[in-house]
Scaffold this active site. Structure first.
Site, PDB file in Angstrom:
ATOM      1  CG  HIS A  19      -0.957 -23.630  65.691  1.00 37.63           C
ATOM      2  ND1 HIS A  19      -2.147 -23.218  65.125  1.00 37.63           N
ATOM      3  CD2 HIS A  19      -0.059 -23.665  64.679  1.00 37.63           C
ATOM      4  CE1 HIS A  19      -1.964 -22.991  63.832  1.00 37.63           C
ATOM      5  NE2 HIS A  19      -0.709 -23.273  63.524  1.00 37.63           N
ATOM      6  CE  LYS A  43       1.277 -16.997  53.936  1.00 39.81           C
ATOM      7  NZ  LYS A  43       1.570 -17.959  55.025  1.00 39.81           N
ATOM      8  NE  ARG A  92       1.325 -29.547  59.563  1.00 43.01           N
ATOM      9  CZ  ARG A  92       0.736 -28.571  58.904  1.00 43.01           C
ATOM     10  NH1 ARG A  92      -0.458 -28.176  59.271  1.00 43.01           N
ATOM     11  NH2 ARG A  92       1.306 -27.999  57.871  1.00 43.01           N
ATOM     12  CB  SER A 130      -4.934 -22.617  60.026  1.00 39.98           C
ATOM     13  OG  SER A 130      -4.230 -22.566  61.234  1.00 39.98           O
TER      14      SER A 130
HETATM   15  O1  PNS Z   1       1.930 -20.418  59.681  1.00 42.39           O
HETATM   16  P1  PNS Z   1       2.805 -20.231  58.487  1.00 42.39           P
HETATM   17  O2  PNS Z   1       2.061 -19.444  57.435  1.00 42.39           O
HETATM   18  O3  PNS Z   1       3.350 -21.527  57.975  1.00 42.39           O
HETATM   19  O4  PNS Z   1       4.075 -19.362  58.951  1.00 42.39           O
HETATM   20  C1  PNS Z   1       5.031 -18.949  58.019  1.00 42.39           C
HETATM   21  C2  PNS Z   1       6.041 -17.954  58.644  1.00 42.39           C
HETATM   22  C3  PNS Z   1       5.327 -16.814  59.323  1.00 42.39           C
HETATM   23  C4  PNS Z   1       6.907 -18.662  59.647  1.00 42.39           C
HETATM   24  C5  PNS Z   1       6.926 -17.427  57.476  1.00 42.39           C
HETATM   25  O5  PNS Z   1       6.112 -16.998  56.442  1.00 42.39           O
HETATM   26  C6  PNS Z   1       7.848 -16.287  57.896  1.00 42.39           C
HETATM   27  O6  PNS Z   1       8.763 -16.459  58.663  1.00 42.39           O
HETATM   28  N1  PNS Z   1       7.581 -15.065  57.363  1.00 42.39           N
HETATM   29  C7  PNS Z   1       8.367 -13.895  57.653  1.00 42.39           C
HETATM   30  C8  PNS Z   1       9.142 -13.418  56.435  1.00 42.39           C
HETATM   31  C9  PNS Z   1      10.551 -13.984  56.393  1.00 42.39           C
HETATM   32  O7  PNS Z   1      11.319 -13.892  57.329  1.00 42.39           O
HETATM   33  N2  PNS Z   1      10.893 -14.596  55.238  1.00 42.39           N
HETATM   34  C10 PNS Z   1      12.222 -15.144  54.989  1.00 42.39           C
HETATM   35  C11 PNS Z   1      12.514 -16.407  55.746  1.00 42.39           C
HETATM   36  S1  PNS Z   1      12.187 -17.830  54.865  1.00 42.39           S
END
Ligand code: PNS
Length: 164
Positions: A19, A43, A92, A130
């Site tokens: 990150h 989560k 990645r 993570s």
């Molecule tokens: O670190 P992560 O868990 O891969 O991050 C995921 C994240 C936070 C980017 C994703 O879950 C997100 O954008 N959540 C917000 C909800 C949202 O907007 N959902 C619709 C778009 S796909």
């Protein structure tokens, strides 16, 4: 023209060097980099939101153009609210692609002004997540160099507390 702001969203449970590598690559490209921590209690994160934010703030102390915020709800709504148009995601490996592609296109459908920018972290971190960090820490594996020392210390303390 307004400031160029990048939103770098994620769970950051916890932040690791992959990150950080992406954030450091964003710094010269944008006026501001907003690390957006998802408030994702469903989560069941290992670290509470406040601690995830605090750890990121500590490790980004030397980067004045970076700030940390939390968000819930749609990422595009948060992005619009803070006046940003770019969402940065790390890629990645090919295995990341499908999910990221779906999210990017859904976000585009929800708000066509928001662009997703994919960036590759340094190869040394291309396997790092993570989830793996937590798994290896729980099993007593060596993690030096994969996350800031502060994060590794907190990880050890939290896992020890969970065991007792
Ligand atoms: O670190 P992560 O868990 O891969 O991050 C995921 C994240 C936070 C980017 C994703 O879950 C997100 O954008 N959540 C917000 C909800 C949202 O907007 N959902 C619709 C778009 S796909």
């Amino acid at each position: 023209m307004g400031a160029k702001i990048a939103v770098y969203p994620g769970s950051f449970d916890p932040i690791h060097n992959g990150h950080l590598d992406i954030i450091q690559r964003c710094v010269p490209l944008f006026d501001e980099v907003v690390v957006a921590v998802l408030r994702n209690d469903e989560k069941r994160p290992l670290f509470p939101e406040a601690e995830r934010v605090e750890m990121i703030e500590s490790v980004l102390a030397g980067f004045p153009s970076c700030r940390v915020e939390t968000f819930s709800g749609l990422l595009v709504d948060f992005t619009r609210r803070i006046g940003a148009r770019v969402v940065v995601r790390g890629l990645r490996a090919v295995s990341d692609f499908e999910n990221e592609f779906q999210m990017a296109l859904m976000n585009r459908r929800l708000d066509s002004r928001v662009e997703t920018l994919f960036m590759m972290p340094r190869e040394d971190y291309s396997y790092l997540s993570s989830r793996l960090l937590k798994e290896v820490a729980a099993l007593g594996g060596e993690l030096t160099g994969l996350a800031p020392d502060l994060v590794l210390e907190r990880l050890g303390a939290r896992l020890a507390a969970a065991r007792s």
